[in-house]
Write a protein that holds these residues in place. Sequence first.
Motif, PDB file in Angstrom:
ATOM      1  N   UNK A 174     -52.517 -67.185 -99.810  1.00 29.76           N
ATOM      2  CA  UNK A 174     -51.109 -67.152 -99.407  1.00 29.76           C
ATOM      3  C   UNK A 174     -50.542 -68.567 -99.374  1.00 29.76           C
ATOM      4  N   UNK A 175     -49.258 -68.711 -99.677  1.00 26.89           N
ATOM      5  CA  UNK A 175     -48.549 -69.970 -99.438  1.00 26.89           C
ATOM      6  C   UNK A 175     -47.658 -69.756 -98.210  1.00 26.89           C
ATOM      7  N   UNK A 176     -47.761 -70.673 -97.246  1.00 30.72           N
ATOM      8  CA  UNK A 176     -47.208 -70.453 -95.916  1.00 30.72           C
ATOM      9  C   UNK A 176     -46.028 -71.369 -95.637  1.00 30.72           C
ATOM     10  N   UNK A 177     -44.881 -70.783 -95.355  1.00 40.02           N
ATOM     11  CA  UNK A 177     -43.726 -71.528 -94.858  1.00 40.02           C
ATOM     12  C   UNK A 177     -43.839 -71.520 -93.336  1.00 40.02           C
ATOM     13  N   UNK A 178     -44.147 -72.683 -92.768  1.00 37.74           N
ATOM     14  CA  UNK A 178     -44.440 -72.756 -91.336  1.00 37.74           C
ATOM     15  C   UNK A 178     -43.225 -72.466 -90.469  1.00 37.74           C
ATOM     16  N   UNK A 179     -42.053 -72.800 -90.955  1.00 33.78           N
ATOM     17  CA  UNK A 179     -40.836 -72.478 -90.210  1.00 33.78           C
ATOM     18  C   UNK A 179     -40.659 -70.967 -90.105  1.00 33.78           C
ATOM     19  N   UNK A 180     -40.912 -70.267 -91.217  1.00 36.00           N
ATOM     20  CA  UNK A 180     -40.812 -68.808 -91.217  1.00 36.00           C
ATOM     21  C   UNK A 180     -41.887 -68.201 -90.334  1.00 36.00           C
ATOM     22  N   UNK A 181     -43.107 -68.736 -90.417  1.00 41.23           N
ATOM     23  CA  UNK A 181     -44.198 -68.240 -89.584  1.00 41.23           C
ATOM     24  C   UNK A 181     -43.844 -68.355 -88.108  1.00 41.23           C
ATOM     25  N   UNK A 182     -43.356 -69.511 -87.714  1.00 45.48           N
ATOM     26  CA  UNK A 182     -42.986 -69.723 -86.318  1.00 45.48           C
ATOM     27  C   UNK A 182     -41.881 -68.761 -85.893  1.00 45.48           C
ATOM     28  N   UNK A 183     -40.885 -68.609 -86.744  1.00 43.69           N
ATOM     29  CA  UNK A 183     -39.765 -67.728 -86.421  1.00 43.69           C
ATOM     30  C   UNK A 183     -40.192 -66.277 -86.254  1.00 43.69           C
ATOM     31  N   UNK A 184     -41.067 -65.801 -87.150  1.00 44.82           N
ATOM     32  CA  UNK A 184     -41.521 -64.415 -87.056  1.00 44.82           C
ATOM     33  C   UNK A 184     -42.370 -64.192 -85.811  1.00 44.82           C
ATOM     34  N   UNK A 185     -43.247 -65.151 -85.515  1.00 49.54           N
ATOM     35  CA  UNK A 185     -44.091 -65.011 -84.329  1.00 49.54           C
ATOM     36  C   UNK A 185     -43.247 -64.989 -83.056  1.00 49.54           C
ATOM     37  N   UNK A 186     -42.259 -65.868 -82.985  1.00 45.18           N
ATOM     38  CA  UNK A 186     -41.398 -65.906 -81.797  1.00 45.18           C
ATOM     39  C   UNK A 186     -40.577 -64.629 -81.671  1.00 45.18           C
ATOM     40  N   UNK A 187     -40.083 -64.129 -82.802  1.00 45.73           N
ATOM     41  CA  UNK A 187     -39.270 -62.911 -82.771  1.00 45.73           C
ATOM     42  C   UNK A 187     -40.091 -61.709 -82.312  1.00 45.73           C
ATOM     43  N   UNK A 188     -41.298 -61.574 -82.849  1.00 44.90           N
ATOM     44  CA  UNK A 188     -42.150 -60.459 -82.454  1.00 44.90           C
ATOM     45  C   UNK A 188     -42.614 -60.601 -81.009  1.00 44.90           C
ATOM     46  N   UNK A 189     -42.978 -61.821 -80.628  1.00 44.83           N
ATOM     47  CA  UNK A 189     -43.384 -62.057 -79.247  1.00 44.83           C
ATOM     48  C   UNK A 189     -42.278 -61.710 -78.272  1.00 44.83           C
ATOM     49  N   UNK A 190     -41.039 -62.014 -78.657  1.00 47.29           N
ATOM     50  CA  UNK A 190     -39.893 -61.697 -77.820  1.00 47.29           C
ATOM     51  C   UNK A 190     -39.649 -60.213 -77.678  1.00 47.29           C
ATOM     52  N   UNK A 191     -40.219 -59.429 -78.587  1.00 48.55           N
ATOM     53  CA  UNK A 191     -40.071 -57.963 -78.525  1.00 48.55           C
ATOM     54  C   UNK A 191     -41.324 -57.304 -77.944  1.00 48.55           C
ATOM     55  N   UNK A 192     -42.192 -58.126 -77.387  1.00 44.19           N
ATOM     56  CA  UNK A 192     -43.363 -57.591 -76.693  1.00 44.19           C
ATOM     57  C   UNK A 192     -44.584 -57.361 -77.550  1.00 44.19           C
ATOM     58  N   UNK A 193     -44.576 -57.849 -78.791  1.00 41.43           N
ATOM     59  CA  UNK A 193     -45.735 -57.687 -79.669  1.00 41.43           C
ATOM     60  C   UNK A 193     -46.731 -58.811 -79.400  1.00 41.43           C
ATOM     61  N   UNK A 194     -48.005 -58.465 -79.277  1.00 43.16           N
ATOM     62  CA  UNK A 194     -49.059 -59.461 -79.072  1.00 43.16           C
ATOM     63  C   UNK A 194     -49.349 -60.135 -80.405  1.00 43.16           C
ATOM     64  N   UNK A 195     -48.999 -61.413 -80.526  1.00 45.05           N
ATOM     65  CA  UNK A 195     -49.201 -62.146 -81.777  1.00 45.05           C
ATOM     66  C   UNK A 195     -50.364 -63.132 -81.687  1.00 45.05           C
ATOM     67  N   UNK A 196     -51.077 -63.125 -80.575  1.00 42.64           N
ATOM     68  CA  UNK A 196     -52.155 -64.096 -80.367  1.00 42.64           C
ATOM     69  C   UNK A 196     -53.375 -63.818 -81.237  1.00 42.64           C
ATOM     70  N   UNK A 197     -53.428 -62.623 -81.831  1.00 40.15           N
ATOM     71  CA  UNK A 197     -54.602 -62.262 -82.638  1.00 40.15           C
ATOM     72  C   UNK A 197     -54.561 -62.842 -84.046  1.00 40.15           C
ATOM     73  N   UNK A 198     -53.438 -63.391 -84.470  1.00 37.92           N
ATOM     74  CA  UNK A 198     -53.286 -63.866 -85.843  1.00 37.92           C
ATOM     75  C   UNK A 198     -54.270 -64.983 -86.180  1.00 37.92           C
ATOM     76  N   UNK A 199     -54.886 -64.879 -87.372  1.00 35.44           N
ATOM     77  CA  UNK A 199     -55.746 -65.921 -87.906  1.00 35.44           C
ATOM     78  C   UNK A 199     -55.185 -66.393 -89.252  1.00 35.44           C
ATOM     79  N   UNK A 200     -55.225 -67.715 -89.467  1.00 37.64           N
ATOM     80  CA  UNK A 200     -54.667 -68.321 -90.679  1.00 37.64           C
ATOM     81  C   UNK A 200     -55.736 -69.181 -91.340  1.00 37.64           C
ATOM     82  N   UNK A 201     -55.868 -69.053 -92.647  1.00 41.47           N
ATOM     83  CA  UNK A 201     -56.874 -69.814 -93.380  1.00 41.47           C
ATOM     84  C   UNK A 201     -56.540 -71.305 -93.403  1.00 41.47           C
TER      85      UNK A 201
END
Length: 428
Positions: free
Chosen positions: A72-99
């Motif tokens: 995968x090619x990772x846009x870190x700004x997008x990654x941060x935004x998606x994690x914050x958005x999901x976290x704000x909706x109560x989704x547990x995002x702490x399980x994510x692993x990145x190569x």
Amino acid sequence: MPAVLITGAQWGDEGKGRATDLLGSRVDYVVKFNGGNNAGHTVVVGEEKYALHLLPSGILTPGVTPVISNGVVVDLEVLKGELEALGGRGVDVSRLKVSANAHVITAYHRTLDKVTERFLGKRQIGTTGRGIGPAYADKINRVGIRIQDIFDEGILRQKVEAALEFKNQVLVKIYNRRAISADEVVEDLLSYREMLAPMVCDTGLLLHNAMEDNKTVLFEAGQATMLDIDHGTYPFVTSSNATAGGASTGSGLPPHALTRVISVIKAYTTRVGAGPFPTELFDESGDFLRKQGFEFGTTTGRPRRCGWYDAPMARFSARINGVTDFVLTKLDVLSGLETIPVCVAYDVNGVRHEEMPVNQSDYHHAVPIYEEFPGWTEDITGARKFEDLPQNAQDYIVALEKMSGSRISAVGVGPEREQVVVLHDLLD
């Protein structure tokens, strides 16, 4: 335990997130192995709708470990935004692993993508302008930035400066744009170090150990077969391998680890961006499919080009990927049509082609040969068994299965999680 691949059989937007979600409670790891945030998955859970662009859709399933692997090619700004958005909706995002080996999309990749596409004019490929192609080009040219580089400021600066030495010449002297500061790029990338630290690991080893521990690993392709860099409608393709072979190189697991290949295919066909599309509709039928299917890009918002089901394309996808099961989606969109045409072959300059022509020029000029099937008027969104469907809908599914190269194991009859008719166990 099985490693299962889910990919798209057409040009994307088939509903791969839906298929992943269908298996979510039965898998332990969900892996994104190619692409970036240039594609999106829309997953509906009850009254909640989630639009994911970079994250694997398995992040929505409790207990599943979502993985962004090396392909995968990772846009870190997008990654941060998606994690914050999901976290704000109560989704547990702490399980994510990145190569640690995944490559990073930088500001100069996004800039080059946009200006190059504009420069091409009528010859545009139809990229999303998100820097995907330039990031993969740097990866192949061995001048890319990897996630692990962010944790060594000296190495990171050296690589950014080396990349910009040439790219700034192109931006300034060819495209008449301002030069990009290496300091700005380095400072931006370093700002994500704290966020990344707990999630970065050797994902290849992680997945190997998971298989050794009898865990089930699900690979989720970004994009789809007809956008694969090697097997798609080149050059109107993405910059990575979205087919089954890409799961191995994009994750670090060996090819023999894959035991099931599930290909998601719409009951009709859509495409975003430029390129050949034999069954494309330019009349009220195309407008009907677009409106009824809400065919607008999850990531871009662009209206999708719409056309009828293409059986030779389905057979091609079955062959290239080694498909064991098709998941047919959006059958409900066809409700209300008097007849439903299906492309069964192509006419190219008076010659009938049962399979996709290998020559791109022939494919560009291919005229679909249709067989028409009677439609249905009933609302099928409440169907949960094959027998619940109108006879004409059953006949349509059976006909598609016979001409598509593999069994149809599930059928989507609506956008919500439970609106699925399961014909066969996807893991059996």
